[in-house]
Scaffold this motif. Structure first.
Motif, PDB file in Angstrom:
ATOM      1  N   UNK A  27       0.841  -1.189   0.000  1.00 14.33           N
ATOM      2  CA  UNK A  27       0.000   0.000   0.000  1.00 14.33           C
ATOM      3  C   UNK A  27       0.878   1.241   0.000  1.00 14.33           C
ATOM      4  N   UNK A  28       0.576   2.207  -0.882  1.00 15.22           N
ATOM      5  CA  UNK A  28       1.326   3.454  -0.977  1.00 15.22           C
ATOM      6  C   UNK A  28       0.510   4.595  -0.387  1.00 15.22           C
ATOM      7  N   UNK A  29      -0.710   4.753  -0.855  1.00 15.59           N
ATOM      8  CA  UNK A  29      -1.640   5.741  -0.312  1.00 15.59           C
ATOM      9  C   UNK A  29      -3.031   5.379  -0.801  1.00 15.59           C
ATOM     10  N   UNK A  30      -4.018   6.185  -0.465  1.00 16.50           N
ATOM     11  CA  UNK A  30      -5.405   5.852  -0.803  1.00 16.50           C
ATOM     12  C   UNK A  30      -5.525   5.355  -2.242  1.00 16.50           C
ATOM     13  N   UNK A  33      -1.329   1.104  -4.943  1.00 21.18           N
ATOM     14  CA  UNK A  33      -0.446   0.021  -4.502  1.00 21.18           C
ATOM     15  C   UNK A  33       0.704  -0.108  -5.480  1.00 21.18           C
ATOM     16  N   UNK A  34       1.822  -0.678  -5.001  1.00 22.84           N
ATOM     17  CA  UNK A  34       2.959  -0.922  -5.881  1.00 22.84           C
ATOM     18  C   UNK A  34       3.752  -2.105  -5.355  1.00 22.84           C
ATOM     19  N   UNK A  35       4.582  -2.687  -6.216  1.00 27.64           N
ATOM     20  CA  UNK A  35       5.477  -3.747  -5.780  1.00 27.64           C
ATOM     21  C   UNK A  35       5.846  -4.710  -6.880  1.00 27.64           C
ATOM     22  N   UNK A  78       2.939  14.805   2.518  1.00 28.37           N
ATOM     23  CA  UNK A  78       2.934  13.728   3.505  1.00 28.37           C
ATOM     24  C   UNK A  78       3.212  12.385   2.839  1.00 28.37           C
ATOM     25  N   UNK A  79       4.134  11.622   3.432  1.00 26.22           N
ATOM     26  CA  UNK A  79       4.423  10.276   2.942  1.00 26.22           C
ATOM     27  C   UNK A  79       3.436   9.322   3.587  1.00 26.22           C
ATOM     28  N   UNK A  80       2.714   8.581   2.788  1.00 26.63           N
ATOM     29  CA  UNK A  80       1.760   7.597   3.283  1.00 26.63           C
ATOM     30  C   UNK A  80       2.251   6.212   2.928  1.00 26.63           C
ATOM     31  N   UNK A  81       1.626   5.215   3.504  1.00 29.02           N
ATOM     32  CA  UNK A  81       1.959   3.839   3.172  1.00 29.02           C
ATOM     33  C   UNK A  81       3.194   3.365   3.894  1.00 29.02           C
TER      34      UNK A  81
END
Length: 87
Positions: A27-30, A33-35, A78-81
Motif C-alpha cells: 500500500x502506498x496511499x489511498x 499500490x505498488x510492488x 505527507x508520505x503515506x503507506x
C-alpha cells in the motif's frame, strides 16, 4: 515485473478490493499500490479483482514496468503507506 495499481471503486467494494490488493502489493496511499509481482500472481490478482468489481461502475488501472532501472520516485507532502522503497 514491477506493478503500480490504482483503483476507483464503489464504496461498498472498497474494503474487498483493498484486501485483495494487500495480498499481492504494498500500500502506498489511498487507492494506490505498488510492488514486485510474478506473472502468476499478477494473473491471480486480476482474477480476484475481476470477481470483486463491477466493470460498468469501477476502474482499476495497472502500470506495468518490466524494469525499474530508469524509474524514480519523488514524494511531495505527507508520505503515506509503508517504508518500502520504489526502486
Amino acid at each position: 515485473m514491477f506493478l503500480i495499481l490504482v483503483y476507483d471503486v464503489g464504496e461498498k467494494r472498497v474494503g474487498k478490493v483493498l484486501k485483495i490488493c494487500r495480498k499481492y502489493l504494498n500500500w502506498v496511499q489511498n487507492s494506490v499500490f505498488e510492488g514486485e509481482i510474478s506473472d502468476a500472481n499478477f494473473k491471480k490478482l486480476k482474477f480476484e479483482l475481476k470477481k470483486a468489481i463491477v466493470e460498468e461502475e469501477d476502474s482499476v488501472i495497472f502500470y506495468i514496468l518490466r524494469t525499474t532501472k530508469y524509474s524514480e520516485r519523488q514524494i511531495m507532502g505527507i508520505k503515506k503507506g509503508g517504508d518500502d522503497i520504489f526502486i
